[in-house]
Design an enzyme around this catalytic site. Structure first.
Site, mmCIF file in Angstrom:
data_model
loop_
_atom_site.group_PDB
_atom_site.id
_atom_site.type_symbol
_atom_site.label_atom_id
_atom_site.label_comp_id
_atom_site.label_asym_id
_atom_site.label_seq_id
_atom_site.Cartn_x
_atom_site.Cartn_y
_atom_site.Cartn_z
ATOM 1 N N CYS A 104 6.472 -9.506 -78.532
ATOM 2 C CA CYS A 104 5.065 -9.896 -78.660
ATOM 3 C C CYS A 104 4.226 -8.703 -78.220
ATOM 4 C CB CYS A 104 4.728 -11.113 -77.809
ATOM 5 S SG CYS A 104 2.957 -11.518 -77.848
ATOM 6 N N MET A 318 -1.311 -10.276 -84.593
ATOM 7 C CA MET A 318 -0.228 -10.062 -83.653
ATOM 8 C C MET A 318 -0.170 -8.570 -83.328
ATOM 9 S SD MET A 318 0.349 -12.193 -86.358
ATOM 10 C CE MET A 318 1.680 -11.669 -87.430
#
Length: 396
Positions: A104, A318
């Site tokens: 992430c 993201m």
């Protein structure tokens, strides 16, 4: 039969970039969860409140979106020239599994701060004032991330005037360097472009044959042109997430792209690998109103990008996909580069549903193969709450 009492586990709830997650030190987890496996997954699922057939994660810390259904485990690194090992778990909302297949990028911005505050970084490497350089080993993808964490009066500085579209309030800027972001092991045996092509013809049953750039950088990502799938690139979340047919189409594209990238052997495996690859669509610059109402002018951006995460259009972008965007934009001939106007570039500013983001990457060809030494972008991070999370003792 007596009900098992709850157990409490030290944890910190943090925002990193445009995501939120529950952070743990490995040493603080119950013994059974200190190693990968079913016990760890069961614990993290219960912490976040999954699986939840209602899709709300009411009985846990999750926020019912892919951006807020996240967990992080950190430990001191035994690896040379690294301070901390960082493991990321993307928790499914409605299914009983944790996806460990990728990083992430947004929560990467919070790793350095948590590591410093949690005593995982050698105190001699942390200045009283200035910027601490935290060397992070990203254990999911075996990559190095360098975080530049501002310090003030002996503590991590979290407040500041750095603004990030998709985050309501300003905070201190954290610069991230993603070193050698192209994948080395999965999908192509080390090639940034696992098919060997900058652009492929991707056959997708029920959709057609699409031009696609499939890249392993930051996170495996499949880029297609917006107009090829019926969009302009200016769409906000409701335009996609409220359309079951559109979501099914993008999932089909993702599954078939994953097979072409060598990430899975058959499309049937895609359901068990939701976090990667990502699928995104790109378009040349065009004016639009972001989700906050902010007006993004054509001249504000080099291109438009919309990306899906865990089966839904992301509300911003993201962080790992931003690395893929910056990398692909730096390589002439990719769909991302073409949408940005073509040519050589070392940075790109793209429009996403919440506004704009700038990411830099330097690409070069070596022996016919494209390489990128690092991608750079800025995020911010902040502790939201710290203490303990509680879960029923019979979870593990």
């Amino acid at each position: 039969m007596a009900n098992a009492p709850q157990i409490k586990i030290p944890a910190t709830y943090m925002r990193g970039g445009t995501s939120k997650g529950v952070f743990f030190r490995l040493q603080d987890l119950p013994q059974a969860a200190q190693v990968p496996g079913a016990a760890r997954d069961a614990l993290l699922l219960r912490v976040i409140g999954s699986p939840d057939p209602y899709g709300k994660q009411i009985d846990g810390m999750g926020g019912a979106t892919s951006s807020t259904s996240k967990t992080v485990i950190l430990s001191k690194s035994a690896r040379e020239n690294h301070d901390v090992d960082y493991l990321f778990g993307q928790v499914s909302i409605d299914k009983p599994f944790v996806d460990w297949s990728g990083n992430c990028g947004n929560l990467s911005a919070a790793v350095g701060a948590f590591a410093i505050s949690g005593g995982l970084v050698d105190a001699a490497r942390v200045p009283h004032d200035g910027v601490a350089v935290v060397r992070i080993w990203q254990a999911n993808i075996n990559k190095t991330i360098i975080a530049h964490v501002p310090m003030a009066h002996g503590a991590v500085q979290e407040t500041g005037d750095f603004e990030l579209d998709g985050v309501t309030f300003p905070a201190a800027e954290v610069q991230l360097e993603f070193m050698d972001p192209a994948a080395e092991e999965e999908g192509g045996g080390g090639s940034m472009f696992p098919t060997g092509n900058l652009v492929d013809d991707l056959e997708v049953p029920g959709v057609g044959t699409l031009k696609a750039t499939m890249i392993n950088a930051g996170i495996p990502t499949i880029f297609v042109n917006a107009d090829a799938v019926g969009y302009t690139g200016t769409e906000l979340q409701e335009a996609i997430n409220g359309d079951a047919k559109a979501l099914a189409m993008f999932e089909t594209i993702r599954a078939h792209g994953a097979v072409r990238m060598g990430l899975i052997a058959s499309v049937d495996e895609a359901a068990k690998r939701q976090h990667t690859p990502k699928v995104a669509f790109v378009a040349p610059p065009k004016a639009y109103a972001a989700s906050s109402g902010k007006q993004v002018a054509t001249g504000d951006v080099d291109l438009l990008v919309r990306a899906l995460s865990m089966g839904k259009l992301h509300h911003a972008m993201m962080g790992t996909a931003a690395v893929a965007i910056g990398t692909a934009a730096a390589i002439p001939g990719t769909l991302v580069n073409i949408a940005a106007g073509g040519g050589e570039r070392e940075a790109v500013r793209f429009g996403h549903p919440s506004g704009t983001l700038r990411v830099g990457a330097q690409a070069q060809q070596e022996n016919g193969e494209w390489t990128v030494k690092k991608a750079i972008m800025s995020r911010s991070a902040r502790v939201l709450m710290e203490g303990w999370v509680r879960v029923p003792g019979d979870v593990i």
